[in-house]
Design a protein around this motif. Structure first.
Motif, PDB file in Angstrom:
ATOM      1  N   HIS A   1       0.838  -1.202   0.000  1.00 55.35           N
ATOM      2  CA  HIS A   1       0.000   0.000   0.000  1.00 55.35           C
ATOM      3  C   HIS A   1       0.873   1.251   0.000  1.00 55.35           C
ATOM      4  O   HIS A   1       0.653   2.183  -0.778  1.00 55.35           O
ATOM      5  CB  HIS A   1      -0.915  -0.027   1.225  1.00 55.35           C
ATOM      6  CG  HIS A   1      -1.736   1.212   1.369  1.00 55.35           C
ATOM      7  ND1 HIS A   1      -2.790   1.492   0.536  1.00 55.35           N
ATOM      8  CD2 HIS A   1      -1.638   2.251   2.225  1.00 55.35           C
ATOM      9  CE1 HIS A   1      -3.315   2.658   0.884  1.00 55.35           C
ATOM     10  NE2 HIS A   1      -2.636   3.143   1.905  1.00 55.35           N
ATOM     11  N   LEU A   2       1.897   1.243   0.851  1.00 63.27           N
ATOM     12  CA  LEU A   2       2.814   2.391   0.907  1.00 63.27           C
ATOM     13  C   LEU A   2       3.483   2.611  -0.438  1.00 63.27           C
ATOM     14  O   LEU A   2       3.593   3.739  -0.917  1.00 63.27           O
ATOM     15  CB  LEU A   2       3.914   2.121   1.943  1.00 63.27           C
ATOM     16  CG  LEU A   2       3.642   2.530   3.372  1.00 63.27           C
ATOM     17  CD1 LEU A   2       4.839   2.151   4.231  1.00 63.27           C
ATOM     18  CD2 LEU A   2       3.430   4.031   3.429  1.00 63.27           C
ATOM     19  N   VAL A   3       3.932   1.512  -1.030  1.00 65.74           N
ATOM     20  CA  VAL A   3       4.611   1.617  -2.323  1.00 65.74           C
ATOM     21  C   VAL A   3       3.684   2.276  -3.336  1.00 65.74           C
ATOM     22  O   VAL A   3       4.090   3.141  -4.110  1.00 65.74           O
ATOM     23  CB  VAL A   3       5.014   0.218  -2.823  1.00 65.74           C
ATOM     24  CG1 VAL A   3       5.479   0.289  -4.257  1.00 65.74           C
ATOM     25  CG2 VAL A   3       6.086  -0.367  -1.945  1.00 65.74           C
ATOM     26  N   ARG A   4       2.423   1.852  -3.319  1.00 66.49           N
ATOM     27  CA  ARG A   4       1.501   2.377  -4.316  1.00 66.49           C
ATOM     28  C   ARG A   4       1.126   3.830  -4.026  1.00 66.49           C
ATOM     29  O   ARG A   4       1.011   4.643  -4.925  1.00 66.49           O
ATOM     30  CB  ARG A   4       0.227   1.536  -4.335  1.00 66.49           C
ATOM     31  CG  ARG A   4       0.414   0.186  -4.979  1.00 66.49           C
ATOM     32  CD  ARG A   4      -0.859  -0.619  -4.921  1.00 66.49           C
ATOM     33  NE  ARG A   4      -2.002   0.079  -5.468  1.00 66.49           N
ATOM     34  CZ  ARG A   4      -2.220   0.264  -6.766  1.00 66.49           C
ATOM     35  NH1 ARG A   4      -1.362  -0.217  -7.633  1.00 66.49           N
ATOM     36  NH2 ARG A   4      -3.273   0.920  -7.189  1.00 66.49           N
ATOM     37  N   ARG A   5       0.926   4.138  -2.775  1.00 66.60           N
ATOM     38  CA  ARG A   5       0.396   5.448  -2.469  1.00 66.60           C
ATOM     39  C   ARG A   5       1.485   6.520  -2.527  1.00 66.60           C
ATOM     40  O   ARG A   5       1.300   7.566  -3.105  1.00 66.60           O
ATOM     41  CB  ARG A   5      -0.233   5.444  -1.078  1.00 66.60           C
ATOM     42  CG  ARG A   5      -1.323   6.481  -0.907  1.00 66.60           C
ATOM     43  CD  ARG A   5      -1.973   6.330   0.426  1.00 66.60           C
ATOM     44  NE  ARG A   5      -0.955   6.329   1.456  1.00 66.60           N
ATOM     45  CZ  ARG A   5      -0.765   7.318   2.313  1.00 66.60           C
ATOM     46  NH1 ARG A   5      -1.519   8.378   2.254  1.00 66.60           N
ATOM     47  NH2 ARG A   5       0.161   7.259   3.226  1.00 66.60           N
TER      48      ARG A   5
ATOM     49  N   LEU B   1      -1.709 -10.406  -9.584  1.00 71.39           N
ATOM     50  CA  LEU B   1      -1.599  -9.472  -8.465  1.00 71.39           C
ATOM     51  C   LEU B   1      -0.428  -8.515  -8.692  1.00 71.39           C
ATOM     52  O   LEU B   1      -0.544  -7.307  -8.471  1.00 71.39           O
ATOM     53  CB  LEU B   1      -1.382 -10.232  -7.153  1.00 71.39           C
ATOM     54  CG  LEU B   1      -2.633 -10.761  -6.463  1.00 71.39           C
ATOM     55  CD1 LEU B   1      -2.245 -11.556  -5.231  1.00 71.39           C
ATOM     56  CD2 LEU B   1      -3.536  -9.588  -6.072  1.00 71.39           C
ATOM     57  N   LEU B   2       0.676  -9.086  -9.129  1.00 73.37           N
ATOM     58  CA  LEU B   2       1.854  -8.253  -9.378  1.00 73.37           C
ATOM     59  C   LEU B   2       1.509  -7.161 -10.379  1.00 73.37           C
ATOM     60  O   LEU B   2       1.838  -5.985 -10.199  1.00 73.37           O
ATOM     61  CB  LEU B   2       3.003  -9.118  -9.900  1.00 73.37           C
ATOM     62  CG  LEU B   2       4.288  -8.384 -10.244  1.00 73.37           C
ATOM     63  CD1 LEU B   2       4.915  -7.799  -8.990  1.00 73.37           C
ATOM     64  CD2 LEU B   2       5.287  -9.312 -10.925  1.00 73.37           C
ATOM     65  N   TYR B   3       0.805  -7.570 -11.425  1.00 72.41           N
ATOM     66  CA  TYR B   3       0.431  -6.608 -12.456  1.00 72.41           C
ATOM     67  C   TYR B   3      -0.524  -5.565 -11.904  1.00 72.41           C
ATOM     68  O   TYR B   3      -0.306  -4.358 -12.047  1.00 72.41           O
ATOM     69  CB  TYR B   3      -0.207  -7.361 -13.623  1.00 72.41           C
ATOM     70  CG  TYR B   3      -0.721  -6.469 -14.717  1.00 72.41           C
ATOM     71  CD1 TYR B   3       0.132  -5.977 -15.691  1.00 72.41           C
ATOM     72  CD2 TYR B   3      -2.068  -6.121 -14.776  1.00 72.41           C
ATOM     73  CE1 TYR B   3      -0.336  -5.157 -16.686  1.00 72.41           C
ATOM     74  CE2 TYR B   3      -2.546  -5.305 -15.773  1.00 72.41           C
ATOM     75  CZ  TYR B   3      -1.675  -4.819 -16.728  1.00 72.41           C
ATOM     76  OH  TYR B   3      -2.142  -3.996 -17.714  1.00 72.41           O
ATOM     77  N   ALA B   4      -1.587  -6.059 -11.249  1.00 69.60           N
ATOM     78  CA  ALA B   4      -2.637  -5.136 -10.801  1.00 69.60           C
ATOM     79  C   ALA B   4      -2.101  -4.168  -9.755  1.00 69.60           C
ATOM     80  O   ALA B   4      -2.402  -2.971  -9.791  1.00 69.60           O
ATOM     81  CB  ALA B   4      -3.809  -5.923 -10.231  1.00 69.60           C
ATOM     82  N   LEU B   5      -1.267  -4.677  -8.837  1.00 66.32           N
ATOM     83  CA  LEU B   5      -0.792  -3.809  -7.770  1.00 66.32           C
ATOM     84  C   LEU B   5       0.319  -2.871  -8.227  1.00 66.32           C
ATOM     85  O   LEU B   5       0.535  -1.827  -7.636  1.00 66.32           O
ATOM     86  CB  LEU B   5      -0.304  -4.657  -6.587  1.00 66.32           C
ATOM     87  CG  LEU B   5      -1.417  -5.423  -5.866  1.00 66.32           C
ATOM     88  CD1 LEU B   5      -0.840  -6.374  -4.839  1.00 66.32           C
ATOM     89  CD2 LEU B   5      -2.380  -4.450  -5.207  1.00 66.32           C
ATOM     90  N   SER B   6       1.029  -3.271  -9.288  1.00 69.45           N
ATOM     91  CA  SER B   6       2.091  -2.378  -9.777  1.00 69.45           C
ATOM     92  C   SER B   6       1.536  -1.316 -10.705  1.00 69.45           C
ATOM     93  O   SER B   6       2.212  -0.356 -11.025  1.00 69.45           O
ATOM     94  CB  SER B   6       3.158  -3.153 -10.555  1.00 69.45           C
ATOM     95  OG  SER B   6       3.524  -4.309  -9.898  1.00 69.45           O
TER      96      SER B   6
ATOM     97  N   GLY C   1       9.023   0.119 -13.313  1.00 64.23           N
ATOM     98  CA  GLY C   1       9.853  -1.032 -12.960  1.00 64.23           C
ATOM     99  C   GLY C   1      10.187  -1.064 -11.480  1.00 64.23           C
ATOM    100  O   GLY C   1      10.173  -2.112 -10.844  1.00 64.23           O
ATOM    101  N   TYR C   2      10.458   0.099 -10.939  1.00 64.31           N
ATOM    102  CA  TYR C   2      10.845   0.183  -9.540  1.00 64.31           C
ATOM    103  C   TYR C   2       9.691  -0.232  -8.629  1.00 64.31           C
ATOM    104  O   TYR C   2       9.855  -1.004  -7.686  1.00 64.31           O
ATOM    105  CB  TYR C   2      11.243   1.631  -9.257  1.00 64.31           C
ATOM    106  CG  TYR C   2      11.916   1.859  -7.948  1.00 64.31           C
ATOM    107  CD1 TYR C   2      13.276   1.631  -7.823  1.00 64.31           C
ATOM    108  CD2 TYR C   2      11.218   2.320  -6.848  1.00 64.31           C
ATOM    109  CE1 TYR C   2      13.905   1.858  -6.627  1.00 64.31           C
ATOM    110  CE2 TYR C   2      11.840   2.553  -5.653  1.00 64.31           C
ATOM    111  CZ  TYR C   2      13.197   2.323  -5.543  1.00 64.31           C
ATOM    112  OH  TYR C   2      13.810   2.547  -4.361  1.00 64.31           O
ATOM    113  N   ARG C   3       8.509   0.271  -8.972  1.00 61.56           N
ATOM    114  CA  ARG C   3       7.353  -0.083  -8.160  1.00 61.56           C
ATOM    115  C   ARG C   3       7.066  -1.576  -8.280  1.00 61.56           C
ATOM    116  O   ARG C   3       6.746  -2.247  -7.302  1.00 61.56           O
ATOM    117  CB  ARG C   3       6.146   0.747  -8.604  1.00 61.56           C
ATOM    118  CG  ARG C   3       4.952   0.613  -7.668  1.00 61.56           C
ATOM    119  CD  ARG C   3       3.920   1.690  -7.917  1.00 61.56           C
ATOM    120  NE  ARG C   3       3.530   1.736  -9.299  1.00 61.56           N
ATOM    121  CZ  ARG C   3       3.481   2.836 -10.030  1.00 61.56           C
ATOM    122  NH1 ARG C   3       3.801   3.983  -9.500  1.00 61.56           N
ATOM    123  NH2 ARG C   3       3.133   2.808 -11.293  1.00 61.56           N
TER     124      ARG C   3
END
Ligand SMILES: Nc1ncnc2c1ncn2[C@@H]1O[C@H](COP(=O)(O)OP(=O)(O)O)[C@@H](O)[C@H]1O
Ligand SMILES: [Mg+2]
Lengths: 266, 350, 359
Positions: free
Chosen positions: B340-344, C161-166, C173-175
């Motif tokens: 969540h932190l990474v995304r936000r 999940l990796l795709y959706a969350l990134s 790439g970093y995220r």
């Protein structure tokens, strides 16, 4: 007097030799400008002078001693160097970056002193970056970032400065500002400066000594008026140009003859 | 130059305008210390067995040999102490590791420390017949040290010393090699498998004060070295050329860093098994709080590591009656928060 | 500046012309997969020939090309081929997936297990093994079909999940790497926790699976992998021409006319699918996806992992490890040896390249 000199240095990367058997004396308290085409070894030479690259043969001497054998912190209080493309970690403010220039003057028992503060303040003021002091380095424009890095090198407060293309990303006004600053350091503090520049006209105007390089060799060195000739431009840069006296400074002014303006030989 | 106007950022009292104020960072550190004390309190007060607060207090102040005394003094207290030591070690070790490799995925086990410890422990079980935890700690620590030294030497062969990429690759390669060897040994040895699979999840339960005493000197020494290493890491983060011209001795900085990481992570892994994920997420969170200055980042990461480890352990005790080891609780609770932190926020790059 | 003097290829590149078409290539980039493929044929032939009745490698090759006698044809096609073929396919898939992940992430450590796909598959497979074994009834059908199926589902879920969350206004790439770390931590810890739940024999079976094992692979497992790879590999290779631009960072890549987000997202999904399919067939063969792209890169002297080279070397490492294992310690799973063989070679390569550059 020369405190910093290269004697017969051979420089290169891996098997590849870029500079061979080069001698260079850096006159104390003078401004030396290195010019030459891309890839001729200017940065390589500058890195060797700043002990970032160890010569394969010959030696770089500081006060007569091999610079790579001196304690590196001691060297850092005498010689400051700004690489061509430095990179800062994300989120660092300008003031924090400039403060890191004080590193060689600090130790674990003396982290931050009034002298450090004074040096950082004046380094920021000298480049006009004090108004941006609180901003984050990676959000600055290319020219502002360049000036932030110059400030860091100034904060190091050394009597010699090695600058690799310090004005490349700057607009003309800021180019002149930075070079004026370099001259001011030179007159006010007697700082010795070696820098790589690409603008030949500015190089001629601000240099005491001009060093022209090609393919890792010094082709000519001396006062700008003696070095910057039409013949040399052709030899070093393969450039067809006229050299006139600069109406402002009297130093050489290079006016290139572009291909489409050249009289058709046929 | 430009006309200088009064500087907008920072205050005159705080020295240079724009420098990140010390005071705010000191406050952050203070708050973290307070949180750690709180977490330690929770870890002593709560557990699988519900004890009334009075009984807990009693056990601490005036022990009389009751069952509550036993639980608090010989189970929860050493467990809390080990949690603090391991958490501090993994947090600081992780921050150093990422700083030296400039790689955000560098977990503290990357120097081969985790697999080195695991390999030594497997050898201890299978070859030397060691069965008890004290033995594991010494073997684990020796294995971690040895693996880290090998990785560092390999990463520095030729040239002027290790670089981020060579360190990371050497670490990954040695870890994989040891992992292969461990699997080969364990698969052929039923008893080794039995002991090893439990060591491998990572837990701070069931260790007494003697284990804490075994690792404490190494953790303390490691923390001191880590703090000494931070100014060097700051200059290194400007790139090797700038660091050198600022008078930083690269080789010495790296050696010091590797030594600190090895002591810290080796001690933690030896005592608790691999809880590598902690050392991986904590520096990212700490960096978001303190910014890129390692002098603040490393202590913050250490404190955060201890806080998170204790909290995860308490949660595991409360929700599962202590059947879930802290490693899995940390991952299952911590990873979603981390993502969540990474995304936000889009965490700060190295 | 001097005028552009000639339009010949850049030094170090050669041009191949066929009518109007022309490709530039660097000899080393082509030589690595070619030499690798030649070695692969030899190693595979030896590996197929090995068994209770030994068949000469040349006879193996002859039989594979259709010229063998009835007995040899029967042995090779019915019994021996699946194992080696699975090694080739799975190794190639891991090599390719690793090369793509490392390029997208611009990070040499990015591999399917660091990004969580392997561990997603692991949760599925180990879950079936341990929970099944625990209930004492999953041996026959469920073990044979259930484990790979659960692994496939687990791996694909992790990939999605990796795709959706990134994804957040594009894939960064970093995220992606950081999200992947989080995912793999969850999967990894669940897997190792599952190991402590079951009894020790299930734990051993599960560990064998986690390390990666080719011994029990039959045609029924090879078929789906081959089919999946036949679709995924060409698509990936076509999609991968954008990789060269992606490695320079977003701005430059956009400047080169690449639709950065679409390209990265699509490649991520393809690579995840490759890794999931391969993992389902033979388990997460340790280290292949991490090491072979780096080995190929150093052998070919390119800036980013070469795709064909990574694939071929992935297959070679896997089959080579399998063969070595059968010659020395037949009871162990192949993943043990891919690490033991691959790691020293990778170390040797980068030590050597550093000697050259820095000496
Ligand atoms: N790190 C390096 N490794 C290998 N070769 C290099 C490296 N840095 C520069 N070179 C090569 O050395 C030569 C001189 O480079 P440099 O000194 O940077 O040129 P410039 O005069 O433009 O500053 C170039 O041919 C360049 O390709
Ligand atoms: Mg240059």
């Amino acid at each position: 007097m020369t405190r910093l000199r290269a004697e017969g240095v051979r420089l290169g990367y891996g098997e590849r030799v870029v500079v061979d058997d080069l001698d260079l004396d850096v006159l104390d308290g003078s401004v030396t400008v290195i010019i030459g085409p891309n890839g001729c070894g200017k940065s390589t030479l500058l890195r060797a002078l700043g002990r970032l690259l160890r010569p394969k043969a010959g030696a770089v001497l500081l006060d007569g001693k091999r610079i790579d054998r001196l304690p590196t912190r001691e060297v850092a209080r005498v010689v400051g160097l700004l690489p061509q493309a430095p990179s800062a970690p994300e989120g660092l403010t300008v003031a924090d970056l400039v403060s890191r220039g004080r590193h060689p003057h600090q130790s674990w028992y003396r982290q931050w002193s009034g002298g450090d503060e004074e040096a950082v303040r004046s380094a920021l003021a000298m480049t006009g970056m004090d108004v941006h002091a609180g901003r984050v380095v990676d959000e600055l424009s290319g020219g502002q970032r360049q000036r932030a890095w110059i400030s860091m090198t100034l904060a190091q407060d050394t009597s010699m400065l090695l600058l690799d293309e310090p004005i490349t990303y700057l607009d003309l006004a800021h180019q002149v500002d930075v070079l004026d600053l370099v001259r001011r350091l030179h007159t006010e503090r007697g700082t010795t400066v070696v820098m790589v520049l690409h603008d030949l006209n500015l190089a001629a105007r601000y240099a005491d000594t001009l060093v022209a390089m090609r393919d890792g060799r010094v082709v000519a060195r001396g006062a700008p008026g003696d070095v910057l000739t039409e013949q040399l431009l052709s030899d070093v840069f393969d450039l067809d140009a006229k050299v006139l006296p600069d109406p402002v400074s009297g130093t050489p002014l290079v006016v290139p003859v572009s291909a489409h303006l050249r009289p058709d030989p046929s | 130059m430009e006309v200088t106007v009064a500087s907008p950022a920072g205050t005159a009292r705080d020295g240079i305008p724009g420098r990140t104020p010390r005071r705010r960072r000191s406050l952050t550190l203070g708050a973290l210390v307070a949180c750690l004390v709180l977490a330690a309190g929770l870890s002593i007060a709560f557990g699988a067995r519900t004890l009334p607060p009075a009984a807990v207090l009693d056990a601490l102040v005036s022990p009389d040999g009751s069952e509550a005394d036993l639980i608090v003094r010989s189970l929860r207290a050493p467990r809390t102490l080990i949690g603090i030591l391991a958490g501090l070690a993994l947090g600081a070790g992780g921050a150093l590791m990422q700083g030296h490799t400039r790689n955000p995925i560098a977990d503290p086990g990357l120097l081969g420390v985790n697999q080195g410890a695991a390999f030594a422990i497997v050898l201890a079980i299978v070859v030397f017949g060691v069965r008890d935890l004290y033995g594991f700690v010494w073997f684990g620590f020796a294995g971690a040290l040895l693996a880290a030294v090998v990785v560092f030497l390999l990463g520095s062969v030729g040239g002027r010393g290790s670089t981020p990429v060579t360190l990371a690759l050497a670490g990954a390669a040695i870890s994989a090699l040891l992992y292969g060897l461990i699997s080969a040994i364990v698969l052929g040895n039923r008893e080794g498998m039995e002991l090893f699979r439990f060591w491998h999840v990572g837990s701070i339960a069931g260790r007494d004060f003697a284990v804490a005493g075994q690792i404490a000197p190494f953790v303390v020494l490691g923390l001191v070295l880590a703090l000494v290493n931070t100014p060097g890491l700051n200059t290194l983060s400007l790139g090797e050329d700038v660091a050198t011209s600022l008078g930083q001795d690269l080789r010495r900085t790296r050696v010091l860093g590797v030594l600190a990481i090895t002591l810290l992570v080796g001690a933690a892994v030896a005592a608790c098994g691999p809880i590598a994920f902690l050392g991986l997420i904590v520096p990212h969170i700490a960096r978001a709080v303190t910014g890129p200055d390692y002098r603040w980042l490393v202590p913050s990461a250490a404190l955060l590591g201890a806080i998170l480890l204790l909290c995860a352990d308490v949660v595991g005790r409360l929700v599962s009656g202590d059947r879930l080891e802290v490693g899995i609780v940390l991952a299952v609770l911590g990873a979603p928060v981390f993502i969540h932190l990474v995304r936000r926020r889009g965490l700060v790059r190295l | 500046m001097s005028a552009v003097r000639d339009s010949g290829p850049a030094p170090g590149r050669k041009v191949l012309r066929a009518g109007p078409a022309a490709w530039t290539f660097r000899p080393r980039v082509v030589a690595v997969p070619l030499v690798g493929a030649a070695l692969l044929v030899v190693v595979a032939a030896v590996n197929i020939g090995k068994g209770s009745s030994y068949i000469e490698p040349l006879d193996v090759l002859r039989t594979l090309l259709g010229g063998g006698d009835r007995r040899e044809t029967g042995i090779i096609f019915d019994l021996r081929l699946p194992r080696t073929l699975a090694g080739v396919l799975v190794g190639a898939a891991f090599g390719l997936a690793g090369a793509i992940f490392q390029t997208i992430a611009r990070n040499p450590l990015a591999s399917p297990d660091i990004l969580g796909i392997t561990w997603g598959a692991g949760v599925g497979a180990v879950g079936v093994i341990v929970v099944g074994g625990y209930r004492g009834q999953v041996s026959g059908a469920a073990a044979e079909l259930g484990v790979p199926l659960a692994a496939l589902v687990g791996g694909l879920v992790a990939g999605l999940l990796l795709y959706a969350l990134s994804w957040r206004r594009g894939i960064d790439g970093y995220r992606m790497v950081l999200v992947g770390i989080g995912l793999s931590a969850i999967g990894y810890n669940i897997v190792y926790w599952l190991l402590t739940v079951g009894d020790v024999d299930d734990a051993a079976r599960a560990t064998t699976w986690i390390v990666g094992n080719l011994a029990d692979v039959g045609w029924e497992a090879v078929g789906p992998v081959a089919l999946a790879l036949a679709v995924l590999v060409p698509v990936t290779l076509v999609g991968a021409h954008t990789l060269g631009g992606l490695q320079f960072g977003d701005d430059t890549a956009r400047g080169l006319g690449i639709r950065v987000d679409a390209a990265r997202g699509g490649l991520l999904l393809l690579a995840a699918a490759l890794a999931a399919v391969a993992t389902a067939a033979a388990g997460p063969i340790t280290f292949v996806a991490l090491a072979t792209p780096q080995i190929a890169l150093r052998l070919a002297r390119t800036a980013q992992p070469p795709l064909a080279g990574s694939m071929v070397l992935g297959a070679l490492l896997t089959v080579g490890a399998d063969l070595t294992l059968r010659l020395t310690a037949p009871a162990l799973p192949v993943g043990v040896l891919t690490a033991i063989l691959g790691a020293p070679y990778l170390i040797y390569l980068f030590v050597r390249s550093r000697r050259e550059v820095r000496a």
